[in-house]
Design a protein around this motif. Structure first.
Motif, short mmCIF file in Angstrom:
data_model
loop_
_atom_site.label_atom_id
_atom_site.label_comp_id
_atom_site.label_asym_id
_atom_site.label_seq_id
_atom_site.Cartn_x
_atom_site.Cartn_y
_atom_site.Cartn_z
N CYS A 136 -12.77 2.68 -4.75
CA CYS A 136 -12.06 3.90 -4.36
C CYS A 136 -11.41 4.57 -5.56
O CYS A 136 -11.46 5.80 -5.70
N ARG A 137 -10.83 3.79 -6.44
CA ARG A 137 -10.18 4.37 -7.62
C ARG A 137 -11.19 5.00 -8.57
O ARG A 137 -10.93 6.07 -9.15
N ARG A 138 -12.35 4.38 -8.72
CA ARG A 138 -13.37 4.96 -9.61
C ARG A 138 -13.86 6.30 -9.10
O ARG A 138 -14.17 7.20 -9.90
N HIS A 139 -13.91 6.44 -7.77
CA HIS A 139 -14.53 7.63 -7.20
C HIS A 139 -13.54 8.59 -6.55
O HIS A 139 -13.94 9.54 -5.88
N GLY A 140 -12.26 8.37 -6.77
CA GLY A 140 -11.25 9.30 -6.29
C GLY A 140 -11.14 9.36 -4.78
O GLY A 140 -10.80 10.41 -4.22
N LEU A 141 -11.41 8.23 -4.09
CA LEU A 141 -11.32 8.19 -2.64
C LEU A 141 -9.96 7.64 -2.21
O LEU A 141 -9.52 6.60 -2.70
N ALA A 142 -9.30 8.35 -1.31
CA ALA A 142 -8.02 7.87 -0.78
C ALA A 142 -8.24 6.60 0.04
O ALA A 142 -9.28 6.44 0.69
N PHE A 143 -7.27 5.72 0.00
CA PHE A 143 -7.35 4.51 0.83
C PHE A 143 -5.94 4.05 1.15
O PHE A 143 -4.97 4.41 0.48
N THR A 144 -5.84 3.27 2.20
CA THR A 144 -4.57 2.65 2.59
C THR A 144 -4.71 1.14 2.47
O THR A 144 -5.81 0.60 2.40
N THR A 145 -3.57 0.46 2.46
CA THR A 145 -3.56 -1.00 2.44
C THR A 145 -2.56 -1.50 3.48
O THR A 145 -1.78 -0.72 4.04
N SER A 146 -2.59 -2.80 3.73
CA SER A 146 -1.56 -3.42 4.56
C SER A 146 -1.09 -4.70 3.89
O SER A 146 -1.87 -5.40 3.25
N TYR A 147 0.19 -4.99 4.03
CA TYR A 147 0.78 -6.20 3.46
C TYR A 147 0.96 -7.16 4.62
O TYR A 147 1.88 -7.04 5.42
N VAL A 180 7.06 -4.76 10.10
CA VAL A 180 8.44 -4.84 10.60
C VAL A 180 9.42 -4.24 9.59
O VAL A 180 9.15 -4.22 8.38
N PRO A 181 10.58 -3.76 10.07
CA PRO A 181 11.56 -3.14 9.18
C PRO A 181 12.08 -4.08 8.09
O PRO A 181 12.31 -3.64 6.96
N SER A 182 12.30 -5.35 8.38
CA SER A 182 12.86 -6.25 7.36
C SER A 182 11.91 -6.40 6.18
O SER A 182 12.34 -6.45 5.02
N LEU A 183 10.60 -6.44 6.44
CA LEU A 183 9.63 -6.53 5.35
C LEU A 183 9.57 -5.22 4.58
O LEU A 183 9.45 -5.22 3.35
N TYR A 184 9.66 -4.11 5.29
CA TYR A 184 9.70 -2.79 4.64
C TYR A 184 10.84 -2.74 3.62
O TYR A 184 10.65 -2.35 2.46
N ASN A 185 12.01 -3.15 4.05
CA ASN A 185 13.18 -3.10 3.16
C ASN A 185 13.03 -4.05 1.98
O ASN A 185 13.41 -3.73 0.85
N GLU A 186 12.48 -5.23 2.24
CA GLU A 186 12.29 -6.20 1.16
C GLU A 186 11.32 -5.68 0.11
O GLU A 186 11.59 -5.75 -1.10
N LEU A 187 10.17 -5.16 0.56
CA LEU A 187 9.17 -4.67 -0.38
C LEU A 187 9.66 -3.44 -1.13
O LEU A 187 9.40 -3.27 -2.33
N ALA A 188 10.38 -2.56 -0.45
CA ALA A 188 10.95 -1.40 -1.13
C ALA A 188 11.88 -1.85 -2.24
O ALA A 188 11.89 -1.27 -3.34
N GLY A 189 12.65 -2.89 -1.98
CA GLY A 189 13.54 -3.42 -3.01
C GLY A 189 12.82 -4.06 -4.17
O GLY A 189 13.37 -4.18 -5.27
N ARG A 190 11.56 -4.45 -3.94
CA ARG A 190 10.74 -5.04 -5.01
C ARG A 190 9.88 -4.01 -5.72
O ARG A 190 9.02 -4.36 -6.52
N GLY A 191 10.07 -2.73 -5.43
CA GLY A 191 9.37 -1.68 -6.15
C GLY A 191 8.06 -1.23 -5.52
O GLY A 191 7.30 -0.47 -6.15
N PHE A 192 7.78 -1.63 -4.29
CA PHE A 192 6.58 -1.14 -3.59
C PHE A 192 6.87 0.27 -3.09
O PHE A 192 7.92 0.54 -2.50
N ARG A 193 5.92 1.17 -3.31
CA ARG A 193 6.11 2.57 -2.96
C ARG A 193 5.24 2.96 -1.76
O ARG A 193 4.32 2.27 -1.39
N LYS A 194 5.53 4.12 -1.17
CA LYS A 194 4.72 4.73 -0.11
C LYS A 194 4.45 3.75 1.03
O LYS A 194 3.31 3.54 1.43
N LEU A 195 5.51 3.16 1.54
CA LEU A 195 5.40 2.20 2.63
C LEU A 195 5.40 2.92 3.97
O LEU A 195 6.03 3.97 4.14
#
Length: 351
Positions: free
Chosen positions: A92-103, A140-155
């Protein structure tokens, strides 16, 4: 919408990620979304070091590209951070295709208990992986807050559901065991913290449903515990429904779909107050959370089985699928994968 989901976790594995993805596929169809999977099937594989029985794919860059082109998706989602996930991310990065992920899995903690790699190093790698995505979905919200605090963006959020037709209290297994029955279910492995449950001084019987690399060791160490092996389908449901309390001792899961499955069977949950249980159980009268797991187990015995069932009925896979599709709707690639060239290069897993 045509959706391609890349995942390293797939059959014959039996875990929350596989159950979540297959349930999502079933629920998304009636909503107008066609989900295909890009999995390790068809690739050579090797056993994961320090994790007997779990294999990972040795991907091929050209084959990854060919499979993506054949699917011709309108949206691409990367569900795991293994070789398949890295290869699809790189495409996706080589070809400029948008993608989503899940943690969905706490790999830093899993790796830390099996090797000398500090969790901070693993989190840096995962942050690099996920921050290239348009959205990283968490349950879940608790994981959202934890990852945001670790520098994960666009959650963003993608909640989980339960199949309340399959998981029901109607036909419990006939377990000729002293009551109460305290049961846990899942992969019998060190990162699931099962020994925290097995070591408890509890009345009645402790039961483990599942298999994994720690089973033989724990069965020998705790001869009074009943290890029943892996269960599937209606047999699994019947065993969950037969328990008096479902014990969820994990400290590393990001959600724990099995909590909802147990509740749908009318079985209250006992767990530590960590991410997953604090979001599912919270202060609802469907279980008990306590740093003293024994105390939680004993309190959970007093919860109403009917209340547990009603709680689960409100958490459908249809709602989960609708939220997942909503996260993708504005992120469709600006061009089809069929419009980009396939580059011949073998064994690429990064990018």
């Amino acid at each position: 919408m045509r959706i391609l989901i890349a995942t390293d976790a797939w059959h014959p594995q039996v875990n929350g990620v596989v159950r979540t993805l297959t349930s999502l596929q079933r629920a998304a169809g009636p909503l107008g979304a066609e989900i295909q999977f890009l999995t390790p099937e068809g690739f050579p594989s090797m056993e994961l070091p320090t994790y007997p029985g779990l294999r990972v794919a040795w991907t091929n860059r050209r084959e990854i590209a060919a499979r993506i082109e054949a699917a011709n998706p309108e949206a691409i989602h990367v569900a795991t951070e293994g070789p398949v996930g890295w290869a699809v991310r790189a495409y996706c990065r080589r070809h400029g295709l948008a993608f989503t992920t899940s943690y969905t899995t706490r790999f830093p903690e899993y790796i830390a208990v099996r090797s000398i790699i500090p969790a901070a190093v693993s989190y840096a790698v995962l942050r690099h992986f996920h921050n290239s995505a348009a959205t990283t979905m968490v349950a879940v919200p608790s994981l959202y807050n934890e990852l945001a605090g670790r520098g994960f963006r666009k959650l963003g959020f993608w909640g989980r559901g339960v199949d309340t037709k399959l998981f029901n209290p109607d036909h419990p297994a006939l377990l000729d065991l002293p009551r109460p029955i305290f049961m846990t279910m899942g992969r019998v492995a060190v990162e699931k913290n099962i020994e925290a449950f097995l070591s408890l001084d509890l009345p009645g019987t402790k039961v483990v449903v599942g298999d994994g690399p720690q089973r033989a060791e724990l069965a020998q160490k705790y001869p009074d515990v009943k290890f029943l092996g892996e269960k599937k389908g209606a047999d699994l449901t019947a065993h969950l429904a037969a328990a008096d309390v479902f014990v969820f001792p994990s400290l590393t899961d990001t959600f724990g779909v099995v909590q909802l499955e147990a509740l749908a069977c009318g079985t209250p949950v006992a767990a530590f107050p960590v991410t997953g249980p604090i979001d599912v159980i919270a202060d609802h009268p469907i279980g008990a959370l306590d740093n003293d797991l024994r105390a939680a187990c004993l309190r959970a015995l007093n919860q109403s089985r009917e209340t547990c069932r009603q709680f689960a009925l409100e958490r459908s896979w249809e709602n989960s699928a609708r939220q997942f599709i909503g996260n993708l709707s504005a992120l469709q690639p600006s061009r089809s994968p069929r419009q980009v060239p396939i580059v011949a290069e073998s064994h690429a897993v990064g990018g």
